[in-house]
Design a protein around this motif. Structure first.
Motif, PDB file in Angstrom:
ATOM      1  N   LEU A  71       0.717  -1.138   0.059  1.00 43.64           N
ATOM      2  CA  LEU A  71      -0.090  -0.134   0.138  1.00 43.64           C
ATOM      3  C   LEU A  71       0.930   1.283   0.113  1.00 43.64           C
ATOM      4  N   MET A  72       2.112   0.979  -0.353  1.00 40.85           N
ATOM      5  CA  MET A  72       2.917   2.395  -0.356  1.00 40.85           C
ATOM      6  C   MET A  72       2.692   3.329  -1.163  1.00 40.85           C
ATOM      7  N   PRO A  73       2.174   3.316  -2.377  1.00 43.14           N
ATOM      8  CA  PRO A  73       1.511   4.446  -3.114  1.00 43.14           C
ATOM      9  C   PRO A  73       0.575   5.009  -2.568  1.00 43.14           C
ATOM     10  N   TYR A  74      -0.441   4.295  -2.024  1.00 40.17           N
ATOM     11  CA  TYR A  74      -1.568   5.125  -1.084  1.00 40.17           C
ATOM     12  C   TYR A  74      -1.340   5.844  -0.103  1.00 40.17           C
ATOM     13  N   TYR A  75      -0.143   5.309   0.831  1.00 38.74           N
ATOM     14  CA  TYR A  75       0.396   5.977   1.808  1.00 38.74           C
ATOM     15  C   TYR A  75       1.022   7.269   1.526  1.00 38.74           C
ATOM     16  N   MET A  76       1.840   7.078   0.547  1.00 35.96           N
ATOM     17  CA  MET A  76       2.725   8.264  -0.065  1.00 35.96           C
ATOM     18  C   MET A  76       1.762   9.531  -0.691  1.00 35.96           C
ATOM     19  N   LEU A  77       0.535   9.102  -1.244  1.00 34.01           N
ATOM     20  CA  LEU A  77      -0.443   9.936  -1.441  1.00 34.01           C
ATOM     21  C   LEU A  77      -0.967  10.551  -0.508  1.00 34.01           C
ATOM     22  N   PHE A  78      -1.393  10.171   0.533  1.00 37.38           N
ATOM     23  CA  PHE A  78      -1.993  10.793   1.804  1.00 37.38           C
ATOM     24  C   PHE A  78      -0.882  11.360   2.481  1.00 37.38           C
ATOM     25  N   VAL A 122       6.873  14.333  -3.036  1.00 38.01           N
ATOM     26  CA  VAL A 122       6.240  13.091  -2.404  1.00 38.01           C
ATOM     27  C   VAL A 122       5.185  12.599  -3.570  1.00 38.01           C
ATOM     28  N   PHE A 123       4.458  13.572  -4.201  1.00 37.33           N
ATOM     29  CA  PHE A 123       3.008  13.573  -5.025  1.00 37.33           C
ATOM     30  C   PHE A 123       3.925  12.832  -6.365  1.00 37.33           C
ATOM     31  N   PHE A 124       4.870  13.402  -6.636  1.00 37.65           N
ATOM     32  CA  PHE A 124       5.463  12.740  -7.912  1.00 37.65           C
ATOM     33  C   PHE A 124       5.945  11.467  -7.756  1.00 37.65           C
ATOM     34  N   VAL A 125       6.782  11.055  -6.485  1.00 38.98           N
ATOM     35  CA  VAL A 125       7.089   9.637  -6.081  1.00 38.98           C
ATOM     36  C   VAL A 125       5.839   8.773  -6.039  1.00 38.98           C
ATOM     37  N   SER A 126       4.782   9.448  -5.434  1.00 39.33           N
ATOM     38  CA  SER A 126       3.567   8.504  -5.357  1.00 39.33           C
ATOM     39  C   SER A 126       3.047   8.105  -6.538  1.00 39.33           C
ATOM     40  N   ILE A 127       3.107   9.114  -7.466  1.00 39.34           N
ATOM     41  CA  ILE A 127       2.498   8.674  -9.157  1.00 39.34           C
ATOM     42  C   ILE A 127       3.230   7.826  -9.468  1.00 39.34           C
ATOM     43  N   GLN A 128       4.757   7.710  -9.715  1.00 42.32           N
ATOM     44  CA  GLN A 128       5.617   6.753 -10.207  1.00 42.32           C
ATOM     45  C   GLN A 128       5.213   5.419  -9.419  1.00 42.32           C
ATOM     46  N   GLY A 129       4.825   5.599  -8.102  1.00 44.27           N
ATOM     47  CA  GLY A 129       4.684   4.255  -7.651  1.00 44.27           C
ATOM     48  C   GLY A 129       3.520   3.552  -8.084  1.00 44.27           C
ATOM     49  N   PHE A 130       2.315   4.381  -8.431  1.00 48.22           N
ATOM     50  CA  PHE A 130       1.350   4.114  -9.104  1.00 48.22           C
ATOM     51  C   PHE A 130       1.267   3.464 -10.445  1.00 48.22           C
ATOM     52  N   LEU A 131       2.118   4.148 -11.172  1.00 46.10           N
ATOM     53  CA  LEU A 131       2.670   3.674 -12.547  1.00 46.10           C
ATOM     54  C   LEU A 131       3.192   2.365 -12.569  1.00 46.10           C
ATOM     55  N   MET A 132       4.176   2.180 -11.584  1.00 45.29           N
ATOM     56  CA  MET A 132       5.018   1.077 -11.579  1.00 45.29           C
ATOM     57  C   MET A 132       4.251  -0.275 -11.203  1.00 45.29           C
TER      58      MET A 132
END
Length: 74
Positions: free
Chosen positions: A24-31, A63-73
């Motif tokens: 759940l890391m991308p969701y965690y990073m998004l919030f 952090v938003f940029f990293v989160s979006i990259q996590g969603f895309l990966m």
């Protein structure tokens, strides 16, 4: 109020991810990015136009940029 809700969501998601070992890391990073962004705007609205208000906004964008990259990966 928004900061408290976002902080609770971040704690719940990170705790759930830690206990169940779910990915759940991308969701965690998004919030977390949203929490930091709200904190930065709160600092700027308190008429403290100092370094930390702007720094929180810059960090939240990263952090938003990293989160979006996590969603895309995924």
């Amino acid at each position: 109020m928004v900061r408290v809700i976002l902080a609770i969501v971040v704690i719940v998601i990170s705790s759930y991810s830690l206990i169940t070992e779910a990915e759940l890391m991308p969701y965690y990073m998004l919030f977390l990015g949203a929490l930091i962004l709200v904190t930065g705007f709160a600092e700027l609205q308190k008429d403290r136009k100092g370094f930390w208000g702007y720094m929180n906004i810059v960090i939240s964008l990263f952090v938003f940029f990293v989160s979006i990259q996590g969603f895309l990966m995924n």
